[in-house]
Scaffold this motif. Structure first.
Motif, short mmCIF file in Angstrom:
data_model
loop_
_atom_site.label_atom_id
_atom_site.label_comp_id
_atom_site.label_asym_id
_atom_site.label_seq_id
_atom_site.Cartn_x
_atom_site.Cartn_y
_atom_site.Cartn_z
N TRP A 19 10.74 0.61 -11.95
CA TRP A 19 9.63 -0.29 -12.30
C TRP A 19 8.36 0.09 -11.56
CZ3 TRP A 19 13.11 -5.07 -11.15
CH2 TRP A 19 14.05 -5.23 -12.19
N THR A 20 8.47 0.46 -10.30
CA THR A 20 7.29 0.83 -9.52
C THR A 20 6.66 2.09 -10.09
OG1 THR A 20 8.19 -0.20 -7.52
CG2 THR A 20 6.44 1.42 -7.21
N ALA A 21 7.48 3.10 -10.37
CA ALA A 21 6.96 4.34 -10.95
C ALA A 21 6.30 4.06 -12.30
CB ALA A 21 8.06 5.37 -11.08
N LEU A 75 5.86 5.63 -3.05
CA LEU A 75 5.26 5.80 -4.38
C LEU A 75 3.97 5.00 -4.52
CD1 LEU A 75 8.38 5.58 -6.75
CD2 LEU A 75 7.18 7.65 -5.98
N ALA A 76 3.93 3.82 -3.93
CA ALA A 76 2.79 2.91 -4.12
C ALA A 76 1.67 3.10 -3.11
CB ALA A 76 3.28 1.46 -4.07
N GLU A 77 1.83 4.02 -2.19
CA GLU A 77 0.79 4.27 -1.18
C GLU A 77 -0.57 4.44 -1.84
OE1 GLU A 77 0.09 3.95 2.49
OE2 GLU A 77 2.05 4.92 2.39
N GLY A 78 -1.54 3.62 -1.40
CA GLY A 78 -2.90 3.70 -1.94
C GLY A 78 -3.12 2.92 -3.23
N SER A 79 -2.09 2.23 -3.73
CA SER A 79 -2.24 1.48 -4.99
C SER A 79 -2.46 0.00 -4.72
CB SER A 79 -0.97 1.65 -5.84
OG SER A 79 0.07 0.81 -5.35
N ASP A 80 -2.70 -0.75 -5.79
CA ASP A 80 -2.92 -2.19 -5.66
C ASP A 80 -1.62 -2.95 -5.38
OD1 ASP A 80 -1.71 -1.92 -8.17
OD2 ASP A 80 -3.05 -3.35 -9.16
N LEU A 81 -0.48 -2.27 -5.36
CA LEU A 81 0.78 -2.93 -5.03
C LEU A 81 0.97 -3.11 -3.52
CD1 LEU A 81 3.25 -1.28 -7.58
CD2 LEU A 81 2.28 -3.60 -7.63
N ILE A 82 0.11 -2.47 -2.74
CA ILE A 82 0.14 -2.61 -1.28
C ILE A 82 -1.19 -3.21 -0.85
CG2 ILE A 82 0.29 -1.41 0.94
CD1 ILE A 82 2.03 0.71 -0.43
N ARG A 89 -0.43 -6.74 4.39
CA ARG A 89 0.49 -5.61 4.26
C ARG A 89 1.74 -5.86 5.11
NH1 ARG A 89 -3.19 -2.24 4.70
NH2 ARG A 89 -3.03 -1.71 6.91
N ALA A 90 1.52 -6.36 6.32
CA ALA A 90 2.66 -6.66 7.21
C ALA A 90 3.51 -7.79 6.62
CB ALA A 90 2.16 -7.05 8.60
N LYS A 91 2.90 -8.80 6.00
CA LYS A 91 3.67 -9.87 5.35
C LYS A 91 4.49 -9.31 4.19
CE LYS A 91 3.80 -13.69 6.23
NZ LYS A 91 4.70 -14.39 7.19
N MET A 92 3.91 -8.38 3.44
CA MET A 92 4.66 -7.73 2.36
C MET A 92 5.90 -7.03 2.93
SD MET A 92 3.52 -4.45 0.07
CE MET A 92 3.91 -3.35 1.45
N LEU A 93 5.71 -6.29 4.02
CA LEU A 93 6.84 -5.59 4.65
C LEU A 93 7.85 -6.59 5.20
CD1 LEU A 93 4.92 -2.73 6.45
CD2 LEU A 93 6.48 -2.50 4.51
N LEU A 154 0.50 -9.52 -7.44
CA LEU A 154 1.74 -8.79 -7.29
C LEU A 154 1.65 -7.74 -6.19
CD1 LEU A 154 4.52 -8.33 -8.99
CD2 LEU A 154 3.36 -6.26 -9.76
N THR A 155 2.69 -7.70 -5.33
CA THR A 155 2.82 -6.64 -4.34
C THR A 155 4.25 -6.09 -4.41
OG1 THR A 155 3.66 -7.98 -2.49
CG2 THR A 155 1.23 -7.87 -2.77
#
Length: 195
Positions: A19-21, A75-82, A89-93, A154-155
């Protein structure tokens, strides 16, 4: 050579990589790898991932990367998913780490035992069901406060957690008891284009 993703389509951990890809428009070759028939235990697969687990991403330069949340983060590095904000970002992790420790081991295991091993829900270890219900209640509390797990968009936290939450009923969990979770599942599925 394209990115290769080794995964089993019955696995939420594998699907979150797919899904991420897909969401990011990353081209890849999906290599269906059946865990039920021990395809992850062959010598060829173990040479790529000595842990003998899917998902596994093998990048065009030949480097392998395992563990679903590590793969989707890369895969998502630099995208709007992060999130760009360091705290968000830390809360996402935080949610992604919690998913692998306090959600997936209960929701996914109950689902596997019921759906693939044919066990009746009543025969499952009571602690498995209790912990799974606790995880869903934790999500419900958060999703009563925010549209997504980290704010209003979405993250990767949502991608990671929707994978097994959306099929929790297959393990005997009644999602109608968690209306905020049900609504969130719908939002995440719509954003990712999955059903």
């Amino acid at each position: 050579m394209a990115l290769r993703i080794y995964g089993d389509s019955i696995s939420g951990n594998c699907l979150k990589v797919k899904w991420t890809a897909d969401r990011l428009g990353i081209a890849y070759d999906w290599i269906e790898t059946n865990v039920l028939t021990a395809e992850t235990r062959t010598s060829a697969f173990m040479a790529l991932n000595p842990a003998g687990q899917v998902p596994l991403a093998v990048f065009p330069d030949g480097r392998p990367l395992a563990q679903s949340n590590a793969i989707i983060f890369h895969l998502a590095e630099g995208s709007d998913l992060i999130p760009g904000n360091a705290f968000d970002r830390a809360k996402m992790l935080e949610w992604m780490f919690w998913e692998q420790y306090s959600h997936e081991p209960y929701i996914a295991v109950a689902r596997f035992q019921v759906l693939y091993l044919g066990k009746p829900v009543e025969s499952l270890e009571p602690r498995l069901i209790e912990r799974g219900a606790d995880a869903l209640a934790r999500l419900e509390t958060q999703l009563q406060r925010s549209t997504f797990l980290v704010g209003d968009k979405l993250t990767l936290a949502d991608v990671a957690l929707v994978a097994y939450t959306r099929v929790a009923h297959e393990g005997g969990f009644d999602l109608s008891l968690y209306p905020a979770v049900e609504a969130w599942v719908g939002r995440v599925e719509a954003d990712l284009g999955i059903r």
